[in-house]
Design an enzyme around this catalytic site. Structure first.
Site, PDB file in Angstrom:
ATOM      1  N   TYR A 144       1.012  -0.911   0.130  1.00  0.00           N
ATOM      2  CA  TYR A 144       0.045   0.017   0.337  1.00  0.00           C
ATOM      3  C   TYR A 144       0.557   0.902  -0.093  1.00  0.00           C
ATOM      4  O   TYR A 144       1.921   1.124   1.139  1.00  0.00           O
ATOM      5  CB  TYR A 144      -0.982   0.437   1.685  1.00  0.00           C
ATOM      6  N   ASP A 239       9.356   2.316  -0.238  1.00  0.00           N
ATOM      7  CA  ASP A 239       7.871   3.419   0.306  1.00  0.00           C
ATOM      8  C   ASP A 239       8.172   2.950   1.989  1.00  0.00           C
ATOM      9  O   ASP A 239       7.661   1.850   2.297  1.00  0.00           O
ATOM     10  CB  ASP A 239       6.783   2.651   0.139  1.00  0.00           C
ATOM     11  N   LYS A 267       4.890  10.194   8.353  1.00  0.00           N
ATOM     12  CA  LYS A 267       4.321  10.551   9.784  1.00  0.00           C
ATOM     13  C   LYS A 267       5.538  10.725  10.850  1.00  0.00           C
ATOM     14  O   LYS A 267       5.575  11.736  11.448  1.00  0.00           O
ATOM     15  CB  LYS A 267       2.835   9.810  10.679  1.00  0.00           C
TER      16      LYS A 267
END
Length: 428
Positions: A144, A239, A267
């Site tokens: 994802y 990623d 984050k």
């Protein structure tokens, strides 16, 4: 466990928010029941709107390596707030955190701040296309990379959980430029590259997958991808929105010893605030506007509050390397305890773990790729989730999400988690 306030808030939210939540997995559809509305968090605990306390193993989907509301991050945010919340102009903190990231992450020579992991991955693919002059890219089944159109094809995580692996609204043209490969299958990747010779700009993957549960790369897989990309002039993108600064100071690429051309981050570089970044080799990053022709912009990119929080977090991690030893020990303690419970109860379920990430899969198969993950008994996981919740342990409300641990977990918390786990497994 009284949850009346959460139920009331959910019903109220559904009147003005699609599905009552602002991110689909939060709706608890995969596990049954209503979502809990969280009021506050501290250390290893979260507290819901009814005052219930839970030990939680999500940690805002990864970034709270030091636990919730860490005093150093909190102090940095409060101090930064005194100077204002947003300028839409450069600040010194952006330079500091860029230098810090470049000093820690092996692949990063230059870095551009954005506002989320999704922005980071979208921008990285655009940059790779602009840099190479090619249009197609390879992603891996079950990985994802946010909700950008190009990525919502066999997307993993929330898309699987909601039963919509391919989202309406993604055009056929976009889908044609996205090539799918099985995770951990190097030969299939080679065949895909040969079939699309000189057309592939980039290859993007989670070096340790966290969105079909925690799935580790097989020995030689990442090294093989690196070799293919070098031979074919393909930009290799890791990623590391989940793994960056969590598995090691330099992320999975440092721990596993494979350096990509570009890295996307999320984050954690904002101490849990809405932040993302993409970085890589200087010659690639210099294609980004205003240095180069590839356009990307954002008013809130490099927001001063988020930069202050991120600096506090990353400085702590850089100057306290023992954090990673502590996280590894916590992870090993939990996983060994789960294995012991499975053995005592004669249950065939599978665990995958690395450092402070782990998943318990409700399948008797080893989970090495997306097809394996899809053999899990998701209804059984839903019962397990609710059994854990009733004992005060808050897990990710999806079989297809890795769990994330923090240094705030002490032995008493681990004991409670393991007791709850055995009770929950026994109840199944």
């Amino acid at each position: 466990m009284i949850t009346e306030n959460s139920k009331r808030l959910f019903e109220q939210a559904k009147q003005t928010i699609p599905g009552g939540v602002n991110s689909p997995v939060r709706a608890f559809k995969a596990v049954g029941g209503n979502p809990l509305f969280i009021a506050r968090a501290e250390g290893p605990y979260i507290y819901d709107a009814d005052g219930n306390q839970y030990i939680e193993l999500i940690n805002s989907w990864g970034p709270m390596v030091l636990g919730h509301n860490h005093p150093e991050v909190k102090e940095a945010v409060i101090k930064a707030m005194e100077g204002g919340t947003s300028f839409g102009a450069p600040t010194a903190r952006e330079v500091e955190i860029a230098e810090l990231i470049a000093s820690m992450v092996p692949s990063v020579e230059k870095v551009r701040m954005v506002n989320s992991g999704t922005e980071a991955t979208m921008s990285a693919i655009r940059l790779a296309r602009g840099y190479t002059g090619k249009e197609k890219f390879i992603k891996f089944e079950g990985n994802y990379h946010g909700h950008g159109d190009s990525f919502l094809i066999s997307a993993g995580s929330g898309a699987i959980t909601m039963g919509n692996p391919d989202s309406p609204g993604v055009t056929k043209g976009t889908a044609r430029d996205t090539l799918l490969a099985p995770y951990n299958d190097l030969e299939k990747v080679r065949l895909l590259v040969e079939a699309n010779k000189d057309e592939i700009a980039a290859m993007i993957l989670e070096p340790v997958a966290g969105n079909m549960g925690c799935v580790l790369p097989e020995p030689g897989f990442l090294e093989g991808l690196r070799k293919i990309c070098d031979e074919e002039g393909i930009v290799l993108i890791f990623d590391e929105v989940m793994t960056g600064f969590r598995l090691a100071p330099g992320g999975a690429q440092e721990l596993l010893g494979v350096t990509p051309d570009m890295t996307t981050l999320g984050k954690i570089i904002g101490g849990g605030m809405p932040v993302g970044a993409y970085g890589g080799r200087k010659e690639i990053m210099d294609f980004v506007s205003p240095q180069g022709p590839v356009y990307q912009a954002g008013t809130l990119s490099g927001n001063p509050i988020a930069m202050a929080a991120g600096l506090a977090m990353l400085q702590h991690l850089k100057h306290h390397p023992a954090v990673y030893t502590q996280l590894k020990t916590i992870g090993e303690t939990l996983v060994e305890g789960i294995h012991a419970s499975l053995d005592r109860l004669g249950l065939p379920y599978t665990t995958n773990a690395i450092g402070s990430m782990y998943s318990l899969f409700f399948t008797d198969r080893q989970v090495k790729h997306f097809d394996d993950a899809q053999t899990c008994d998701t209804a059984l996981f839903g019962r397990y989730f609710n059994a854990m919740l009733k004992q005060g342990v808050y897990l990710a409300p999806s079989q297809y999400e890795s769990l994330f641990l923090s240094t705030a977990l002490e032995q008493e918390h681990l004991d409670k988690i393991l007791d709850a786990n055995e009770n929950a497994l026994r109840s199944l």
